[in-house]
Design an enzyme around this catalytic site. Structure first.
Site, mmCIF file in Angstrom:
data_model
loop_
_atom_site.group_PDB
_atom_site.id
_atom_site.type_symbol
_atom_site.label_atom_id
_atom_site.label_comp_id
_atom_site.label_asym_id
_atom_site.label_seq_id
_atom_site.Cartn_x
_atom_site.Cartn_y
_atom_site.Cartn_z
ATOM 1 C CG HIS A 112 -21.799 19.085 109.298
ATOM 2 N ND1 HIS A 112 -21.362 18.471 110.441
ATOM 3 C CD2 HIS A 112 -22.299 18.104 108.518
ATOM 4 C CE1 HIS A 112 -21.609 17.170 110.373
ATOM 5 N NE2 HIS A 112 -22.172 16.918 109.203
ATOM 6 C CB SER A 114 -20.613 25.773 101.509
ATOM 7 O OG SER A 114 -19.405 26.487 101.530
ATOM 8 C CB ILE A 115 -15.776 22.899 101.823
ATOM 9 C CG1 ILE A 115 -15.502 24.392 101.957
ATOM 10 C CG2 ILE A 115 -14.726 22.244 100.933
ATOM 11 C CD1 ILE A 115 -14.174 24.720 102.626
ATOM 12 C CG HIS A 116 -19.849 17.981 104.305
ATOM 13 N ND1 HIS A 116 -19.324 16.725 104.082
ATOM 14 C CD2 HIS A 116 -21.141 17.770 104.694
ATOM 15 C CE1 HIS A 116 -20.236 15.794 104.340
ATOM 16 N NE2 HIS A 116 -21.359 16.408 104.707
ATOM 17 C CG ASP A 261 -23.506 12.550 104.410
ATOM 18 O OD1 ASP A 261 -22.768 13.547 104.388
ATOM 19 O OD2 ASP A 261 -24.409 12.390 105.256
ATOM 20 C CD GLN A 312 -11.488 9.790 111.244
ATOM 21 O OE1 GLN A 312 -11.841 9.497 110.112
ATOM 22 N NE2 GLN A 312 -12.232 10.528 112.041
HETATM 23 N N1 LIG Z 1 -14.096 10.872 108.886
HETATM 24 C C1 LIG Z 1 -15.116 10.840 109.727
HETATM 25 N N2 LIG Z 1 -14.935 10.468 111.000
HETATM 26 C C2 LIG Z 1 -15.953 10.416 111.873
HETATM 27 N N3 LIG Z 1 -17.206 10.747 111.565
HETATM 28 C C3 LIG Z 1 -17.443 11.132 110.302
HETATM 29 C C4 LIG Z 1 -16.427 11.205 109.329
HETATM 30 N N4 LIG Z 1 -16.970 11.622 108.184
HETATM 31 C C5 LIG Z 1 -18.267 11.820 108.411
HETATM 32 N N5 LIG Z 1 -18.549 11.517 109.691
HETATM 33 C C6 LIG Z 1 -19.834 11.559 110.335
HETATM 34 O O1 LIG Z 1 -20.749 10.920 109.472
HETATM 35 C C7 LIG Z 1 -21.846 11.770 109.330
HETATM 36 C C8 LIG Z 1 -22.593 11.626 108.057
HETATM 37 O O2 LIG Z 1 -23.633 12.581 108.063
HETATM 38 P P1 LIG Z 1 -23.279 14.116 108.321
HETATM 39 O O3 LIG Z 1 -22.534 14.666 107.174
HETATM 40 O O4 LIG Z 1 -24.457 14.801 108.803
HETATM 41 O O5 LIG Z 1 -22.259 14.054 109.556
HETATM 42 C C9 LIG Z 1 -21.235 13.151 109.403
HETATM 43 C C10 LIG Z 1 -20.292 12.995 110.531
HETATM 44 O O6 LIG Z 1 -20.941 13.087 111.760
HETATM 45 ZN ZN LIG Z 2 -23.167 15.399 105.398
#
Ligand SMILES: Nc1ncnc2c1ncn2[C@@H]1O[C@@H]2COP(=O)(O)O[C@H]2[C@H]1O
Ligand SMILES: [Zn+2]
Length: 833
Positions: A112, A114-116, A261, A312
């Protein structure tokens, strides 16, 4: 600033320090200094040119943009969609907005960060390009979509809502355990809008914009996934969506952001896998925090009992597939088809990986169970006397608990998903209540008659419900049943460690006291209407003295807003969790290919990292909290300013207060230098600079941000109401040179009369791991936060116009300079400080 007074508020918010840990990619090009920036920015433009493609790699952009992918990309989008022109926005404010947002992300979060945010925004951008959507969108909606996407996890602490609730973080109490993080994200976003001055430029649209941003960000709460999915399905089944209606457009944008997201599983494998590793890294880090706190370890955060592949596989099936299936139904486009194909391909890779892991574990299990032959032989040699003695001995205690092994002999769905293995610290196992996740009781879901997939049946027969599994990916919004749930502080078992010591960001650990929490809650909820009392918390930006200087104007500005600023609270947030969805798995999967995972993706949490040399004591570090703060700063390898009285003044400091102490500063912002008119006395590119010139730049904003006005992409059509500006070339590519920041402060022992030459600077930023002060200084060049220079309004106007409004003058100006455009030049004309 003579003797250092005790700061009024000692809370910490270290986002801005930590972001500086980003690496400068161009270091590897140190042998050829002259072309550093040319290559660098050419790459940025190249990537931006392809930024409507689904194969976009946010990591690459982050790298070539010197750690500034977020503002670079977002300003690019504002140009692209013609938002600057349409709303008569000043790019200065817009750049500042995205810089503030970038700084609000914690670069120490594995996922979590800034790249995300950049990644999600790019996904959103792709969705906005979809013909079904784009033709209906208004400029405000496009702007809300971009800002909502980029700010959707703003100030995320790297732990989830469940953790915040469990540790009684003040934000959880503030928002009554409901969408804790999302509430914090959107309020922080509004704070940035105000802070940057963009809100002021959008007064006629502000209400609508803020509402849309709010709706979008709140929709990303995974606990609400079922609610949205059910509604979405219903719309699609009944064909009731009409994007000419604002309400329906709002809904589709919410779905779009939700998809964006969690879109990483639908990216090409290399990119997708990287995101998977990062998110699991963050999960496992939280698991370590929980263990340290003697809290039950959230199942997906428990590295001892689950694996990345397992996570996953579950995430793809339970969360991603159902949503993307419906999204594909809605879009019916090449893009959606492409995403579904990749999702399936990636899923197969993870499943193969998981099968391999299971096979290995089963093998281990079996070999553990088989008696060792030599032991057998040894045993036969034992005397009957010995045997008789053994027989009299009570059976040995069970071997040390190895929950993982025990459950793996026969892989089951439970073991695959890790549901059963909710590991609890041994000493708490008996005493702690188990985590019982609240099952979302969404009426629509209950009544749904979804086709039962083989997977669903399998779960049913194993006594599991999808909602149980879903919970693993997040946390419940109901504290009473979702956390380890001590109804009061008295009931809590004694904790050997505090959350404050363990949280990834000390900032969220610097929670308010219970009294403060209570006061906050009563302020927010006691009188009506609660939301009116908090525009944005003091937590963002940080309540530190130096931050107060920076943000003072914002506070003033906010005080004139409709909502009252509450200054005492501090920051945090976290990702939210997931609720159950009735996954309607319609695909029978096969498992052909193989994925290779790095064997160990975990890393010790920051607080366990080996400590470096002791930080310099400051006059402030005279109580426990501050000493802890100093330790954390040390661990995080953050650069500090240690001069008495200036400890808190990092690069964001008001330059008027630095006493010209350039060498003490990390950044390269001009300090206390007189400013000449920018169009006069400018030196030739790469030539010697006078102080005026130096004062004008600092090397942070890529030049194209300020300048570049157009975008070409073969995929993109004009958006209704929005006019993308067209161009055929990027003139800056021909005009720019240079790389090293020109305004680096004199360095002790640097030769040349205290000044370091370019080669030396570059050499010191090489990847030799011996970074010293000079390395930090150079690193800073590409990541400067907004700094201000005190200019007269007249100068500000001139500068701003020269750089931003008059291409011919800008060209002339830019041709004379090397390196990147100084942010302060951009911002100064409109500085509110
Ligand atoms: N590849 C992944 N594997 C497991 N959980 C993920 C993955 N990608 C996103 N998430 C979860 O999905 C959530 C979506 O909201 P957030 O970005 O807050 O946080 C993210 C992670 O907790
Ligand atoms: Zn997110």
């Amino acid at each position: 600033m003579g003797s250092s007074p005790t700061p009024a508020c000692s809370g910490k918010f270290l986002t801005m320090h930590k972001r500086r840990r980003k690496k400068l990619t161009t270091r590897s090009l140190s042998q050829d200094n002259a072309i550093l920036d040319d290559i660098h920015h050419g790459q940025v433009q190249k990537i931006l040119n392809r930024s409507s493609k689904w194969a976009f790699n946010a990591f690459t952009l982050e790298t070539v943009a010197g750690g500034r992918s977020l503002p670079v990309f977002c300003v690019h989008l504002f140009h692209y969609y013609g938002l600057l022109d349409h709303f008569h926005l000043d790019v200065v404010h817009v750049w500042k907005l995205f810089t503030l947002i970038e700084e609000g992300y914690h670069s120490t979060n594995p996922y979590h960060n800034s790249i995300h945010a950049t990644d999600v925004t790019q996904a959103m951008h792709c969705f906005l390009q979809e013909s079904k959507i784009r033709q209906h969108l208004t400029p405000v909606e496009i702007m809300a979509a971009i800002i909502g996407a980029v700010a959707h996890d703003l100030d995320h602490p790297g732990v989830n809502q469940h953790f915040l609730i469990t540790t009684k973080n003040h934000l959880a109490q503030l928002y009554q355990n409901m969408s804790v993080l999302e509430n914090h994200h959107w309020r922080s976003a509004v704070g940035c809008l105000l802070e940057s001055g963009v809100a002021n430029q959008l007064i006629p649209y502000r209400d609508e914009l803020e509402k849309q941003i709010r709706d979008l960000i709140l929709a990303t709460d995974i606990n609400r996934q079922n609610e949205f999915l059910t509604q979405f399905k219903k719309h699609l089944d009944e064909k009731t969506l009409d994007l000419r209606k604002p309400g329906d457009r709002n809904f589709i944008l919410q779905i779009a952001l939700k998809c964006a997201d969690i879109s990483n599983p639908t990216r090409p494998w290399d990119i997708s896998r990287k995101w998977s590793l990062k998110v699991c890294d963050e999960f496992f880090r939280q698991g370590e925090f929980e263990r340290k706190l003697n809290l039950p370890v959230t199942s997906i955060c428990d590295q001892q009992s689950t694996s990345i592949a397992k996570i996953q596989v579950g995430f793809f099936r339970i969360v991603v597939f159902p949503l993307f299936y419906e999204w594909h139904r809605f879009l019916e486009s090449d893009l959606s088809n492409h995403m579904m194909n990749i999702l399936e391909s990636n899923r197969q890779k993870w499943e193969e990986q998981e099968r391999k892991e299971n096979a290995e574990e089963t093998q281990t299990e079996l070999s553990d169970a088989e008696p060792d032959i030599s032991e057998d032989e040894e045993a036969t040699k034992r005397s009957s006397e010995a045997i008789s003695i053994i027989e009299t001995i009570p059976p040995p205690p069970p071997p040390p608990r190895d929950i993982r092994r025990q459950s793996l002999a026969v892989p089951t769905l439970e073991s695959t998903l890790g549901v059963r293995r909710h590991s609890v610290p041994v000493n708490m196992e008996q005493s702690l209540p188990r985590t019982i996740y609240r099952r979302e009781s969404l009426p629509l879901n209950k009544g749904s008659k979804a086709t039962v997939s083989p997977q669903t049946e399998s779960r049913a027969s194993s006594g599991l419900r999808e909602e149980d599994e879903m919970q693993r990916f997040g946390s419940s919004s109901d504290i009473s049943s979702s956390s380890p749930h001590y109804s009061s502080a008295e009931e809590q078992p004694e904790r050997p460690l505090s959350a404050e010591n363990l949280l990834p960001e000390p900032t969220i650990a610097s929670m308010t006291s219970n009294a403060e929490v209570g006061r906050l809650s009563s302020v927010l909820q006691g009188n009506n209407p609660p939301a009116k009392y908090l525009t944005r918390q003091q937590t963002f930006p940080p309540p530190q003295p130096f931050m107060r200087m920076r943000y003072m104007s914002a506070t003033v500005e906010m005080s004139t807003c409709k909502e009252t600023v509450h200054e005492d609270s501090q920051s945090s947030s976290s990702q939210s969790s997931r609720e159950n969805i009735s996954a309607n798995n319609k695909t029978q999967y096969t498992i052909p290919s193989i994925a290779v995972l790095s064997p160990n993706n975990s890393r010790p949490p920051d607080f366990l990292l080996p400590e470096g040399p002791a930080p310099q004591k400051s006059s402030f570090a005279n109580n426990k909290r501050e000493t802890e703060a100093a330790d954390k700063e040390k661990v995080c390898k953050m650069v500090k300013l240690t001069e008495p009285g200036q400890r808190y003044e990092k690069e964001n400091v008001d330059p008027r207060r630095t006493n010209g102490s350039l060498s003490k500063r990390r950044g390269s912002a001009p300090v206390s230098l007189p400013l000449a008119k920018p169009d006069e006395n400018m030196p030739p590119a790469g030539g010697g600079m006078d102080s005026d010139t130096q004062s004008l730049r600092r090397g942070s904003v890529p030049i194209e941000i300020a300048h570049y006005q157009s975008y070409e992409d073969e995929n993109s059509d004009p958006v209704i109401n929005i006019t993308p500006v067209e161009t055929t070339r990027m003139f800056w590519q021909y005009q720019r040179r240079g790389s090293a920041p020109l305004d680096l402060p004199p360095l002790v022992g640097g030769g040349n009369g205290g000044m370091l030459d370019r080669r030396e600077l570059t050499r010191h930023t090489s990847l030799n791991g011996k970074a010293g002060r000079r390395k930090k200084q150079l690193r800073r060049r590409s990541s400067g936060g907004p700094e201000t220079v005190c200019l007269s309004d007249a100068h500000s106007e001139t500068l701003s116009r020269l750089l931003l409004r008059r291409p011919e003058n800008s060209d002339a100006l830019l041709a004379r300079r090397r390196g990147s455009l100084p942010i302060e030049v951009l911002t100064v004309g409109h500085s509110v400080f």
